[in-house]
Design a protein around this motif. Structure first.
Motif, PDB file in Angstrom:
ATOM      1  N   VAL A  54      -6.016 -47.999 -18.181  1.00 18.76           N
ATOM      2  CA  VAL A  54      -5.164 -47.177 -19.044  1.00 18.76           C
ATOM      3  C   VAL A  54      -5.310 -47.563 -20.518  1.00 18.76           C
ATOM      4  N   GLN A  55      -5.178 -48.852 -20.822  1.00 19.39           N
ATOM      5  CA  GLN A  55      -5.138 -49.258 -22.234  1.00 19.39           C
ATOM      6  C   GLN A  55      -6.532 -49.439 -22.836  1.00 19.39           C
ATOM      7  N   GLN A  56      -7.452 -50.043 -22.067  1.00 19.89           N
ATOM      8  CA  GLN A  56      -8.752 -50.346 -22.661  1.00 19.89           C
ATOM      9  C   GLN A  56      -9.747 -49.205 -22.511  1.00 19.89           C
ATOM     10  N   LEU A  57      -9.744 -48.514 -21.344  1.00 20.63           N
ATOM     11  CA  LEU A  57     -10.672 -47.395 -21.180  1.00 20.63           C
ATOM     12  C   LEU A  57     -10.029 -46.072 -21.595  1.00 20.63           C
ATOM     13  N   GLY A  58      -8.707 -46.085 -21.761  1.00 18.63           N
ATOM     14  CA  GLY A  58      -8.011 -44.885 -22.225  1.00 18.63           C
ATOM     15  C   GLY A  58      -7.943 -43.772 -21.198  1.00 18.63           C
ATOM     16  N   LEU A  59      -8.068 -44.118 -19.904  1.00 22.99           N
ATOM     17  CA  LEU A  59      -8.032 -43.072 -18.875  1.00 22.99           C
ATOM     18  C   LEU A  59      -6.599 -42.789 -18.424  1.00 22.99           C
ATOM     19  N   ASN A  60      -6.454 -41.734 -17.639  1.00 21.59           N
ATOM     20  CA  ASN A  60      -5.146 -41.279 -17.172  1.00 21.59           C
ATOM     21  C   ASN A  60      -4.462 -42.294 -16.248  1.00 21.59           C
ATOM     22  N   PHE A  61      -3.147 -42.416 -16.412  1.00 20.68           N
ATOM     23  CA  PHE A  61      -2.315 -43.311 -15.616  1.00 20.68           C
ATOM     24  C   PHE A  61      -2.483 -43.046 -14.118  1.00 20.68           C
ATOM     25  N   PHE A  62      -2.528 -41.764 -13.737  1.00 20.48           N
ATOM     26  CA  PHE A  62      -2.586 -41.420 -12.314  1.00 20.48           C
ATOM     27  C   PHE A  62      -3.974 -41.638 -11.716  1.00 20.48           C
ATOM     28  N   ILE A  63      -4.996 -41.722 -12.572  1.00 23.06           N
ATOM     29  CA  ILE A  63      -6.333 -42.070 -12.079  1.00 23.06           C
ATOM     30  C   ILE A  63      -6.391 -43.573 -11.853  1.00 23.06           C
ATOM     31  N   ALA A  64      -5.701 -44.306 -12.747  1.00 20.54           N
ATOM     32  CA  ALA A  64      -5.749 -45.766 -12.698  1.00 20.54           C
ATOM     33  C   ALA A  64      -5.176 -46.314 -11.387  1.00 20.54           C
ATOM     34  N   LEU A  65      -4.142 -45.659 -10.847  1.00 22.94           N
ATOM     35  CA  LEU A  65      -3.502 -46.173  -9.626  1.00 22.94           C
ATOM     36  C   LEU A  65      -4.470 -46.297  -8.448  1.00 22.94           C
ATOM     37  N   PRO A  66      -5.163 -45.189  -8.062  1.00 24.94           N
ATOM     38  CA  PRO A  66      -6.125 -45.347  -6.958  1.00 24.94           C
ATOM     39  C   PRO A  66      -7.257 -46.316  -7.291  1.00 24.94           C
ATOM     40  N   VAL A  67      -7.645 -46.400  -8.564  1.00 21.79           N
ATOM     41  CA  VAL A  67      -8.688 -47.358  -8.946  1.00 21.79           C
ATOM     42  C   VAL A  67      -8.215 -48.780  -8.631  1.00 21.79           C
ATOM     43  N   ALA A  68      -6.948 -49.071  -8.974  1.00 23.09           N
ATOM     44  CA  ALA A  68      -6.397 -50.400  -8.723  1.00 23.09           C
ATOM     45  C   ALA A  68      -6.332 -50.696  -7.226  1.00 23.09           C
ATOM     46  N   VAL A  69      -5.934 -49.698  -6.442  1.00 23.92           N
ATOM     47  CA  VAL A  69      -5.850 -49.883  -4.989  1.00 23.92           C
ATOM     48  C   VAL A  69      -7.239 -50.184  -4.425  1.00 23.92           C
ATOM     49  N   LEU A  70      -8.234 -49.422  -4.874  1.00 24.80           N
ATOM     50  CA  LEU A  70      -9.608 -49.609  -4.414  1.00 24.80           C
ATOM     51  C   LEU A  70     -10.137 -50.987  -4.827  1.00 24.80           C
ATOM     52  N   ALA A  71      -9.858 -51.382  -6.078  1.00 22.89           N
ATOM     53  CA  ALA A  71     -10.313 -52.684  -6.569  1.00 22.89           C
ATOM     54  C   ALA A  71      -9.680 -53.806  -5.744  1.00 22.89           C
TER      55      ALA A  71
END
Lengths: 290, 384
Positions: A54-71
């Motif tokens: 969200v903060q460093q890549l500037g992407l959408n909050f709702f995209i970040a959630l599944p990314v975090a789960v996958l990571a």
């Protein structure tokens, strides 16, 4: 009365996240029998993934959630493959020591990469809260509650209603028999640990934006997760959910009506009581031994 | 294998050479600050301010013909670690004077070590009254004790028409000391003290405490803690619809960080601070303030950190001035010299007066205290 209602609302939003923390750990600690000291670090890891996306890549909050789960899933799988698989069959103390080592190494890594100063994540939710009569609650917390409820439901269905879930339960009940019945036990070990880890990362990703993100944030979360698992009974998903809400209720009412200085002690007083009077947990079913 | 051995040899040689040169040509000052844990943001700011002071002094040729060297250690926001760090700095690094340890509980944990090794420490941030009243002659404090903050606040109590006040304070020596000193002052003024709620230093969810405060019949809440927890409190208070006047104390608020992170939730809040980087011309030493702020910005640090970092800057300048006056870098001489210094601090002249039981007094300087208010995302001054 309005104060009591507000405490109940606070308990609901807090309990949802505690439940999420609890079910991730109950899979690993309760079902796999691994005393997972990396649970808190995985929680921290999920929160930092939110910060990066969200903060460093500037992407959408709702995209970040599944990314975090996958990571979280990937990191969990990596821990299982590199640390736990070679140790399978060794005694619980050895595994515990290795997990403590992993916890310290990963926490220091987080500190090394991002430094000790807390970070915060901006969210798309309005600052003004939702006001319903005497109680009010922030939209972000409501979203977190809804997301946690969804993740809990998915996990419950996965364990109880799918063949993967059945294979998981079979593997950890009797490893050899499950293997003879054609279950790929290596795959089951890795995926169980990975699922538990992704739930921890999900909790961190949801709560990081609510609070602030710093390397030691997972320590208190992990202690609470262990408390919730013990409260609900090892390996019991419904128990972990109930345990999460009971801990939240004890903290809210303890801080509200007894003393805020002992807020974090309230939960542990309950744990002590449970361990004395119902050592298998509040919601433990009779279990076949041997 | 040969390569590994060669590498080890090189490192050993380099360490030996570096150690030797550093020992011979520098004067060490130990810095004991929280760089991780609950107070990481504040401690890091203080250390950055300390580095500006060290660089400034060294650029002018150092002291006693030597450069000063800061030996910086992380006390992890933990009193046990703070005492261990002090011991390490004194016995292993052989520093003749320390600066630290940010929090009151951290400083109080270090104090027995100062007695044991007879080494003085400049206390830059801590505000618990106990620090300078328990009879530790190695303590020299440049930050205001909470009783001084309370006394400064006394003047504005009538203007704000306070009637009933609740407290929400961090559950340690700093927070509880503040609640005590402010309650005493307010009771003398005829103000009713309502709830006194506490929170753990690592706590992230204060909704339970805030819900309780929301339902009380007081109109004002005094909040004492550091910036990260303050931000969370403002956000959570807004989410609960808490509409009371909030006043913070302690000087570790970093108001610009609050504005940036808590947004609209910060509007209408008031803060007792010990530095005015927003209005350099209103500070006691505008020239020094200008220099410090320019240097801070030049290094790319966030402006928000100024209200915290100036203490590190003043603390190191205090220690350096004492070493210079002492004429040698030895603990006993520095301790004696600290009583004689008079330097222009960014928040008033630093001159130590005796405080505590006779015969073993601690040193306490008298810094200024200001009240500021955040409105429309901007910092404004309130006259005390």
């Amino acid at each position: 009365m309005s104060e009591f209602l507000q405490h109940l609302v606070n308990m609901l939003v807090l309990g949802g996240t505690y439940a999420l923390l609890g079910i991730g750990l109950t899979l690993i600690f309760g079902i796999m029998n691994v005393v997972n000291f990396t649970h808190g670090v995985l929680y921290t890891f999920g929160a930092y993934i939110m910060f990066i996306v969200v903060q460093q890549l500037g992407l959408n909050f709702f995209i970040a959630l599944p990314v975090a789960v996958l990571a979280g899933w990937l990191l969990g799988a990596a821990i299982e493959l590199t640390l736990l698989r070679p140790l399978r069959g060794s005694d619980i103390d050895t595994t515990m020591l290795v997990m403590i080592g992993a916890w310290i190494a990963m926490q220091s890594g987080t500190l090394w990469i991002w430094g000790g100063v807390a970070k915060s994540v901006t969210t798309p939710f309005p600052e003004a809260p939702l006001v319903l009569g005497p109680v009010s609650v922030s939209w972000l917390r409501l979203f977190v509650l809804a997301a946690a409820a969804m993740l809990i439901l998915v996990t419950y269905l996965l364990i109880n209603n799918t063949s993967l879930g059945r294979a998981m339960r079979a593997t950890f009940q009797d490893h050899d028999t499950a293997s003879l019945m054609g279950v790929n036990v290596d795959m089951i070990y890795t995926s169980t640990f990975a699922i538990g880890s992704s739930l921890a990362a999900a909790a961190g990703a949801l709560l990081g934006p609510v609070y602030v993100i710093f390397p030691q944030m997972g320590d208190l979360a992990a202690v609470k997760a262990f408390a919730i698992v013990i409260l609900g009974g090892l390996g019991n998903i419904t128990g972990a959910v109930a345990g999460g809400f009971i801990l939240a209720l004890a903290e809210e009412l303890g801080a509200g009506y007894v003393s805020s200085g002992y807020r974090d002690a309230m939960g542990f007083l309950i744990i002590i009581a449970v361990l004395i009077f119902r050592p298998t947990g509040l919601f433990a079913r009779a279990e076949r031994v041997g | 294998m040969t390569r590994a051995l060669g590498l080890v040899g090189t490192i050993a040689l380099a360490t030996a050479l570096f150690g030797a040169t550093a020992g011979a040509q520098t004067i060490k000052i130990g810095v004991n600050e929280p760089l991780t844990g609950a107070f990481a943001a504040s401690g890091t700011y203080v250390v950055n301010g300390a580095k500006i002071a060290a660089d400034e002094i060294n650029a002018k040729g150092g002291i006693l013909g030597k450069k000063i060297e800061l030996v910086i250690e992380d006390n992890k926001s933990n009193p046990t670690e703070a005492a261990a760090v002090a011991e390490k700095l004194i016995t292993s690094d052989k520093v003749p004077v320390l600066m630290g340890a940010w929090g009151s509980s951290l400083t109080l944990a270090v104090m027995p070590k100062l007695m044991e090794y007879e080494t003085p420490m400049v206390v830059e941030t801590s505000s618990s009254g106990k620090i300078t009243t328990t009879g530790n002659p190695f303590i020299f404090r440049i930050s205001p004790p909470s009783a001084v903050e309370a006394a400064a606040f006394k003047g504005i109590v009538d203007k704000l028409a306070l009637k009933k006040v609740d407290f929400l304070v961090i559950n340690n020596d700093w927070g509880r000391g503040t609640a005590e000193d402010f309650s005493k002052m307010m009771k003398d003024k005829g103000i009713t003290i309502g709830l006194v709620e506490t929170m753990d230093q690592g706590a992230q969810d204060m909704s339970a405490q805030l819900s309780k405060i929301k339902s009380s019949d007081s109109e004002t809440v005094i909040v004492t803690t550091a910036v990260d927890q303050l931000t969370l409190i403002f956000k959570q208070a807004a989410a609960l619809g808490l509409k009371k006047r909030i006043i913070t104390t302690g000087g570790s608020q970093n108001p610009d960080q609050i504005i940036a992170q808590a947004g609209a939730a910060a509007n209408g809040t008031m803060h007792l601070t010990t530095f005015l980087p927003w209005f350099p011309d209103k500070t006691p030493n505008p020239e020094a303030t200008d220099y410090f702020i320019t240097e801070w910005k030049k290094r790319g640090f966030e402006f928000a950190g100024c209200t915290e970092s100036f203490r590190g800057y003043d603390g190191i300048r205090t220690a350096a001035a004492a070493i210079e006056k002492a004429g040698k870098a030895e603990p006993a001489a520095i301790k004696a010299a600290l009583w004689d210094i008079n330097i222009k601090g960014l928040n008033g002249d630093i001159v130590f007066r005796k405080s505590g039981p006779e015969g073993k007094e601690s040193g306490q300087s008298q810094p200024n205290v200001y009240l500021i208010e955040i409105n429309d995302g901007k910092v404004g001054m309130k006259t005390l």
